[in-house]
Scaffold this active site. Structure first.
Site, PDB file in Angstrom:
ATOM      1  N   MET A 168       6.150  -0.058  -9.837  1.00  0.00           N
ATOM      2  CA  MET A 168       7.345   0.576 -10.390  1.00  0.00           C
ATOM      3  C   MET A 168       7.171   0.754 -11.905  1.00  0.00           C
ATOM      4  O   MET A 168       8.137   0.888 -12.645  1.00  0.00           O
ATOM      5  CB  MET A 168       8.588  -0.250 -10.074  1.00  0.00           C
ATOM      6  CG  MET A 168       8.826  -0.330  -8.558  1.00  0.00           C
ATOM      7  SD  MET A 168      10.503  -0.696  -8.100  1.00  0.00           S
ATOM      8  CE  MET A 168      10.673  -2.336  -8.750  1.00  0.00           C
ATOM      9  N   ALA A 208       6.007  -0.319 -15.897  1.00  0.00           N
ATOM     10  CA  ALA A 208       6.092  -1.492 -16.780  1.00  0.00           C
ATOM     11  C   ALA A 208       4.927  -2.440 -16.464  1.00  0.00           C
ATOM     12  O   ALA A 208       5.110  -3.630 -16.197  1.00  0.00           O
ATOM     13  CB  ALA A 208       7.447  -2.198 -16.635  1.00  0.00           C
ATOM     14  N   HIS A 238       1.848  -4.882 -16.215  1.00  0.00           N
ATOM     15  CA  HIS A 238       1.438  -6.103 -16.913  1.00  0.00           C
ATOM     16  C   HIS A 238       0.158  -6.629 -16.261  1.00  0.00           C
ATOM     17  O   HIS A 238      -0.379  -5.997 -15.339  1.00  0.00           O
ATOM     18  CB  HIS A 238       2.572  -7.151 -16.903  1.00  0.00           C
ATOM     19  CG  HIS A 238       3.106  -7.430 -15.524  1.00  0.00           C
ATOM     20  ND1 HIS A 238       2.343  -8.001 -14.536  1.00  0.00           N
ATOM     21  CD2 HIS A 238       4.320  -7.191 -14.969  1.00  0.00           C
ATOM     22  CE1 HIS A 238       3.074  -8.132 -13.445  1.00  0.00           C
ATOM     23  NE2 HIS A 238       4.272  -7.631 -13.667  1.00  0.00           N
ATOM     24  N   GLY A 256      -0.411  -8.798 -14.153  1.00  0.00           N
ATOM     25  CA  GLY A 256      -0.345  -8.969 -12.690  1.00  0.00           C
ATOM     26  C   GLY A 256      -0.769  -7.677 -11.995  1.00  0.00           C
ATOM     27  O   GLY A 256      -1.642  -7.681 -11.120  1.00  0.00           O
ATOM     28  N   HIS A 257      -0.164  -6.547 -12.423  1.00  0.00           N
ATOM     29  CA  HIS A 257      -0.542  -5.249 -11.837  1.00  0.00           C
ATOM     30  C   HIS A 257      -2.028  -4.982 -12.092  1.00  0.00           C
ATOM     31  O   HIS A 257      -2.739  -4.488 -11.222  1.00  0.00           O
ATOM     32  CB  HIS A 257       0.240  -4.106 -12.507  1.00  0.00           C
ATOM     33  CG  HIS A 257       1.721  -4.166 -12.300  1.00  0.00           C
ATOM     34  ND1 HIS A 257       2.607  -4.393 -13.311  1.00  0.00           N
ATOM     35  CD2 HIS A 257       2.466  -3.991 -11.178  1.00  0.00           C
ATOM     36  CE1 HIS A 257       3.831  -4.371 -12.852  1.00  0.00           C
ATOM     37  NE2 HIS A 257       3.787  -4.129 -11.563  1.00  0.00           N
ATOM     38  N   GLN A 314      15.717   0.246  -3.621  1.00  0.00           N
ATOM     39  CA  GLN A 314      15.527  -1.202  -3.447  1.00  0.00           C
ATOM     40  C   GLN A 314      16.332  -2.027  -4.445  1.00  0.00           C
ATOM     41  O   GLN A 314      16.236  -3.245  -4.470  1.00  0.00           O
ATOM     42  CB  GLN A 314      14.050  -1.556  -3.507  1.00  0.00           C
ATOM     43  CG  GLN A 314      13.387  -1.438  -4.864  1.00  0.00           C
ATOM     44  CD  GLN A 314      11.873  -1.606  -4.753  1.00  0.00           C
ATOM     45  OE1 GLN A 314      11.168  -0.734  -4.270  1.00  0.00           O
ATOM     46  NE2 GLN A 314      11.366  -2.750  -5.197  1.00  0.00           N
ATOM     47  N   GLY A 366       0.893  -8.176  -4.605  1.00  0.00           N
ATOM     48  CA  GLY A 366       0.787  -9.508  -5.208  1.00  0.00           C
ATOM     49  C   GLY A 366       1.538 -10.569  -4.410  1.00  0.00           C
ATOM     50  O   GLY A 366       2.585 -10.299  -3.822  1.00  0.00           O
ATOM     51  N   ARG A 420      10.237  -8.083 -15.411  1.00  0.00           N
ATOM     52  CA  ARG A 420      11.547  -8.552 -15.891  1.00  0.00           C
ATOM     53  C   ARG A 420      11.426  -9.589 -17.003  1.00  0.00           C
ATOM     54  O   ARG A 420      12.392  -9.833 -17.722  1.00  0.00           O
ATOM     55  CB  ARG A 420      12.363  -9.123 -14.734  1.00  0.00           C
ATOM     56  CG  ARG A 420      12.852  -8.057 -13.765  1.00  0.00           C
ATOM     57  CD  ARG A 420      13.737  -8.664 -12.697  1.00  0.00           C
ATOM     58  NE  ARG A 420      14.277  -7.655 -11.813  1.00  0.00           N
ATOM     59  CZ  ARG A 420      13.673  -7.199 -10.718  1.00  0.00           C
ATOM     60  NH1 ARG A 420      12.488  -7.668 -10.383  1.00  0.00           N
ATOM     61  NH2 ARG A 420      14.235  -6.281  -9.971  1.00  0.00           N
TER      62      ARG A 420
HETATM   63  O1  PAF Z   1       6.540  -4.678  -5.932  1.00  0.00           O
HETATM   64  C1  PAF Z   1       6.952  -3.602  -6.407  1.00  0.00           C
HETATM   65  O2  PAF Z   1       6.716  -3.281  -7.560  1.00  0.00           O
HETATM   66  C2  PAF Z   1       7.765  -2.678  -5.542  1.00  0.00           C
HETATM   67  O3  PAF Z   1       8.580  -3.387  -4.675  1.00  0.00           O
HETATM   68  C3  PAF Z   1       6.905  -1.654  -4.774  1.00  0.00           C
HETATM   69  C4  PAF Z   1       5.974  -2.314  -3.780  1.00  0.00           C
HETATM   70  C5  PAF Z   1       6.084  -0.827  -5.768  1.00  0.00           C
HETATM   71  C6  PAF Z   1       7.814  -0.701  -3.996  1.00  0.00           C
HETATM   72  O4  PAF Z   1       8.678   0.003  -4.830  1.00  0.00           O
END
Ligand code: PAF
Length: 251
Positions: A28, A30, A32, A34-35, A59, A145, A185
Site C-alpha cells: 500500500m 509508504a 520501509h 520490511g517491504h 480494507q 510478511g 504506521r
Molecule cells: O499488507 C498490505 O500492505 C496490504 O494488506 C496488501 C496485502 C497490500 C493488500 O492491500
C-alpha cells in the site's frame, strides 16, 4: 522500471513474458525496510519482479486511519527503481474495482478472529484486493510478511481454496534494533510513543501470561485490543495514542 496504471495493460505485459518466473509483492506504499526485504527476496528468486502500490480503501474499517495513512509515492518509486524492480503497478480505485466492490472474497472463520473481531470487513477487503492483483499479475510467487500473520494465513488459505497457481511466500518480520516491528504506521508515532513502543514486542516474547502482558501494557499507556495465543504463536493488537500496532511472535 515500467510504471503501469491500467490492469489490462499490465496483464497483457505479464502474459507476453514467455520465459522465467514472475515474483510479485503487493503493497500500500509508504515503503520501509520490511517491504524492501520482501522485494529483495522476489528479485533474488525470480527473473521479473513486480510491486504494486495501491492504498486499498476497502480494507479500512476506520476512515480516519485511511485518511492518515502515509503517502509518499515519489519516494516509493525511487526506492523501487534503486532496488531494480522491473514493473510497478499503480492502479486507480476505478480501474481495480470496476464493480465498485459489489463482488467480494469472504472467509468466514479465521477472518473473524484476532484483528477480524475488531476490524469489521477488513479481511474481506484484503482478500478481495489480493485476488484481483494476483489475477492481474499472475505471478509464480507472491511475497507477504509474517508481521501480518493472520493476513498471510488467510491469503494462503484463499490460494488453496480457489486452486490458484501461485506460491505464497512467507517472509520473516523485520524489526528495528529495539524490537519494534516495522510498519508504515510507525511514522505516525510521537517521540514519546515511539520510545515506549518496543515494550509491546518485548512483552509478547516474554514468559508472562497474556493477562499479565495486558496489565503491563495498560500501565505503560497502551490501549489493549487483544493479546491472544493460538498454537505456538502469541498475537497482539494495541493502540499508542491514535496509532494501532499489531505484532506476533513464536513462543
Ligand atoms: O499488507 C498490505 O500492505 C496490504 O494488506 C496488501 C496485502 C497490500 C493488500 O492491500
Amino acid at each position: 522500471m515500467r510504471v503501469i496504471n491500467e490492469p489490462q495493460r499490465i496483464k497483457k505485459e505479464m502474459q507476453e513474458i514467455s520465459a522465467g518466473t514472475i515474483g510479485f509483492t503487493p503493497t500500500m506504499g509508504a515503503l520501509h525496510k520490511g517491504h524492501i526485504s520482501l522485494i529483495k527476496r522476489s528479485l533474488k528468486e525470480n527473473d521479473i519482479s513486480v510491486v504494486s502500490i495501491f492504498l486499498n480503501p476497502t480494507q479500512f474499517n476506520n476512515p480516519e486511519d485511511l485518511k492518515k495513512y502515509p503517502v509518499q509515492t515519489e519516494k516509493d518509486l525511487e526506492i523501487l527503481r534503486d532496488l531494480g524492480v522491473h514493473y510497478c503497478f499503480m492502479p486507480t480505485y476505478k480501474s481495480l474495482y470496476p464493480d465498485n466492490y459489489t463482488y467480494k472474497i469472504e472467509e468466514t472463520n479465521f477472518s473473524r478472529q484476532l484483528c477480524g473481531a475488531y476490524r469489521e470487513g477488513h479481511f474481506t477487503g484484503v482478500l478481495t484486493v489480493v485476488m484481483k492483483l494476483l489475477n492481474i499479475v499472475s505471478p509464480h510467487k507472491a511475497y507477504f510478511g509474517e508481521k501480518d500473520y493472520q493476513q498471510l494465513q488467510l491469503v494462503k488459505g484463499m490460494a488453496k481454496a480457489f486452486f490458484m497457481d501461485v506460491e505464497i511466500v512467507a517472509c520473516p518480520t523485520v524489526r528495528e534494533e529495539d524490537g519494534l516491528a516495522l510498519s508504515s504506521r510507525n511514522k505516525r508515532l510521537t517521540a514519546e510513543e515511539r520510545a515506549i513502543a518496543p515494550l509491546f514486542a518485548r512483552l509478547l516474547k516474554s514468559e508472562k501470561s497474556n493477562d499479565e502482558i495486558k496489565t503491563e501494557l495498560r500501565k505503560n499507556g497502551f490501549k489493549v485490543e487483544y493479546i491472544e495465543t493460538i498454537g505456538n504463536r502469541r498475537f497482539g493488537a494495541v493502540y499508542l495514542g491514535k496509532v494501532r500496532l499489531i505484532d506476533n511472535v513464536e513462543i
